[in-house]
Design a protein around this motif. Sequence first.
Motif, mmCIF file in Angstrom:
data_model
loop_
_atom_site.group_PDB
_atom_site.id
_atom_site.type_symbol
_atom_site.label_atom_id
_atom_site.label_comp_id
_atom_site.label_asym_id
_atom_site.label_seq_id
_atom_site.Cartn_x
_atom_site.Cartn_y
_atom_site.Cartn_z
ATOM 1 N N GLU A 1 0.860 -1.414 -0.161
ATOM 2 C CA GLU A 1 0.203 -0.156 -0.044
ATOM 3 C C GLU A 1 0.881 1.303 0.017
ATOM 4 O OE1 GLU A 1 -3.124 -0.251 3.135
ATOM 5 O OE2 GLU A 1 -3.634 -2.137 2.349
ATOM 6 N N TRP A 2 2.228 1.066 0.047
ATOM 7 C CA TRP A 2 3.098 2.297 -0.075
ATOM 8 C C TRP A 2 3.950 2.571 -1.360
ATOM 9 C CZ3 TRP A 2 5.964 1.006 5.295
ATOM 10 C CH2 TRP A 2 4.863 1.064 6.336
ATOM 11 N N ASN A 3 3.964 3.864 -1.706
ATOM 12 C CA ASN A 3 5.054 4.165 -2.638
ATOM 13 C C ASN A 3 6.252 4.600 -1.857
ATOM 14 O OD1 ASN A 3 4.556 6.765 -1.821
ATOM 15 N ND2 ASN A 3 3.335 7.138 -3.559
ATOM 16 N N VAL A 4 7.125 5.041 -2.557
ATOM 17 C CA VAL A 4 8.441 5.547 -1.932
ATOM 18 C C VAL A 4 8.172 6.485 -0.919
ATOM 19 C CG1 VAL A 4 10.666 6.585 -2.429
ATOM 20 C CG2 VAL A 4 10.011 4.646 -3.488
ATOM 21 N N ARG A 5 7.510 7.454 -1.217
ATOM 22 C CA ARG A 5 7.062 8.610 -0.288
ATOM 23 C C ARG A 5 6.269 8.132 0.923
ATOM 24 N NH1 ARG A 5 7.083 13.308 -2.086
ATOM 25 N NH2 ARG A 5 6.313 12.730 -4.131
ATOM 26 N N ASP A 6 5.466 7.324 0.770
ATOM 27 C CA ASP A 6 4.942 6.481 2.227
ATOM 28 C C ASP A 6 5.932 5.877 2.947
ATOM 29 O OD1 ASP A 6 2.303 7.678 1.231
ATOM 30 O OD2 ASP A 6 2.058 5.790 0.009
ATOM 31 N N LEU A 7 6.744 5.035 2.053
ATOM 32 C CA LEU A 7 7.807 4.393 2.956
ATOM 33 C C LEU A 7 8.740 5.368 3.615
ATOM 34 C CD1 LEU A 7 9.215 1.792 3.344
ATOM 35 C CD2 LEU A 7 10.555 2.394 1.575
ATOM 36 N N VAL A 8 9.145 6.216 3.340
ATOM 37 C CA VAL A 8 9.972 7.411 3.994
ATOM 38 C C VAL A 8 9.024 7.865 4.798
ATOM 39 C CG1 VAL A 8 11.211 9.689 3.723
ATOM 40 C CG2 VAL A 8 11.491 7.837 1.879
ATOM 41 N N ALA A 9 8.061 8.397 4.744
ATOM 42 C CA ALA A 9 7.338 8.678 5.952
ATOM 43 C C ALA A 9 7.081 7.785 7.054
ATOM 44 C CB ALA A 9 5.830 9.213 5.492
ATOM 45 N N HIS A 10 6.713 6.674 6.930
ATOM 46 C CA HIS A 10 6.950 5.596 7.859
ATOM 47 C C HIS A 10 8.285 5.710 8.761
ATOM 48 C CE1 HIS A 10 6.270 1.777 9.832
ATOM 49 N NE2 HIS A 10 7.698 1.422 9.208
ATOM 50 N N VAL A 11 9.392 5.603 7.857
ATOM 51 C CA VAL A 11 10.707 5.616 8.544
ATOM 52 C C VAL A 11 10.764 6.701 9.299
ATOM 53 C CG1 VAL A 11 13.284 5.646 8.065
ATOM 54 C CG2 VAL A 11 11.620 4.015 6.735
ATOM 55 N N ILE A 12 10.293 7.729 8.771
ATOM 56 C CA ILE A 12 10.529 9.249 9.569
ATOM 57 C C ILE A 12 9.667 9.092 10.981
ATOM 58 C CG2 ILE A 12 10.092 11.635 9.695
ATOM 59 C CD1 ILE A 12 11.059 11.697 6.796
ATOM 60 N N GLY A 13 8.375 8.631 10.575
ATOM 61 C CA GLY A 13 7.519 8.362 11.807
ATOM 62 C C GLY A 13 8.318 7.341 12.923
ATOM 63 N N GLY A 14 8.570 6.319 12.538
ATOM 64 C CA GLY A 14 9.193 5.524 13.469
ATOM 65 C C GLY A 14 10.316 6.076 14.174
ATOM 66 N N HIS A 15 11.343 6.620 13.640
ATOM 67 C CA HIS A 15 12.198 7.628 14.261
ATOM 68 C C HIS A 15 11.620 8.513 15.313
ATOM 69 C CE1 HIS A 15 15.481 5.891 11.918
ATOM 70 N NE2 HIS A 15 15.710 6.762 11.006
ATOM 71 N N ALA A 16 10.670 9.107 14.898
ATOM 72 C CA ALA A 16 10.017 10.005 15.738
ATOM 73 C C ALA A 16 9.523 9.353 17.181
ATOM 74 C CB ALA A 16 9.137 10.810 15.250
ATOM 75 N N MET A 17 8.734 7.996 16.785
ATOM 76 C CA MET A 17 8.214 7.471 17.948
ATOM 77 C C MET A 17 9.257 6.982 18.875
ATOM 78 S SD MET A 17 6.114 3.945 17.856
ATOM 79 C CE MET A 17 7.613 3.087 17.601
ATOM 80 N N VAL A 18 10.461 6.279 18.116
ATOM 81 C CA VAL A 18 11.469 5.841 19.141
ATOM 82 C C VAL A 18 12.200 6.927 19.821
ATOM 83 C CG1 VAL A 18 13.634 4.438 18.964
ATOM 84 C CG2 VAL A 18 11.616 3.559 17.688
ATOM 85 N N THR A 19 12.218 8.002 19.211
ATOM 86 C CA THR A 19 12.854 9.234 19.998
ATOM 87 C C THR A 19 11.870 9.758 21.271
ATOM 88 O OG1 THR A 19 13.988 9.941 17.716
ATOM 89 C CG2 THR A 19 13.891 11.467 19.693
ATOM 90 N N SER A 20 10.735 9.650 20.958
ATOM 91 C CA SER A 20 10.034 10.121 21.900
ATOM 92 C C SER A 20 10.028 9.009 22.995
ATOM 93 C CB SER A 20 8.419 10.165 21.348
ATOM 94 O OG SER A 20 8.330 11.002 20.554
ATOM 95 N N LEU A 21 10.224 7.648 22.845
ATOM 96 C CA LEU A 21 9.946 6.681 23.805
ATOM 97 C C LEU A 21 11.155 6.712 24.681
ATOM 98 C CD1 LEU A 21 8.540 3.656 21.910
ATOM 99 C CD2 LEU A 21 7.651 4.875 23.803
ATOM 100 N N LEU A 22 12.406 7.217 23.904
ATOM 101 C CA LEU A 22 13.735 7.361 24.583
ATOM 102 C C LEU A 22 13.968 8.442 25.547
ATOM 103 C CD1 LEU A 22 16.059 5.756 21.917
ATOM 104 C CD2 LEU A 22 15.231 4.446 23.887
ATOM 105 N N THR A 23 13.425 9.504 24.927
ATOM 106 C CA THR A 23 13.605 10.749 25.586
ATOM 107 C C THR A 23 12.602 11.101 26.656
ATOM 108 O OG1 THR A 23 12.380 11.936 23.839
ATOM 109 C CG2 THR A 23 14.904 11.686 23.970
#
Length: 183
Positions: free
Chosen positions: A34-56
């Motif tokens: 269900e993802w194109n490259v733009r969606d995939l990149v948004a997912h990676v960014i969103g995952g980084h944001a979530m993990v950063t939030s959990l760690l900090t």
Amino acid sequence: MNNRHALRVVNARFTELLGTAKEDDWELPTPCSEWNVRDLVAHVIGGHAMVTSLLTGEELVAAPGDTVEEWAARVERAAEGEGVLERVVSHPMFGELSGDALLMIRWGDVCVHTWDLAQALGVEFAPEPGLAEAALEWLVPFGPALGGSGRFGEGADPGPGADAFARVLAITGRGARPVAGAD
């Protein structure tokens, strides 16, 4: 395998590969159906944001225009924080786990999505030696739950003699797929 180091390695590979994408490539389909490259990149960014939030402990959300490079740097800085590896966090899918385990899941996700990006762009990707074996450490126990989560394709047996990365791809519902654009 040191999870901080692995995170830096896979972030660098994803960013490097993304840097080769042309303007038209952002709409290419990926193995994530269900993802194109733009969606995939948004997912990676969103995952980084979530993990950063959990760690900090900060509530962070990616904004339009944010880049993979920015969020990769933020999650890497968060991973370096004092006591972060021992901290217990509550992941929305995996429940309570250590900061170190969270980093392992994060880099494993980015590693698999680097393969997805490579497939979309029609280039080869294989992770650095040792990364696939380390990813299997957490994927094998969670494997049955991944397919049932609705966030992954159904896992499959990659067949006898499959290497570690083929097993990672199979567990995450990707199976053996040819490189896009290959004959």
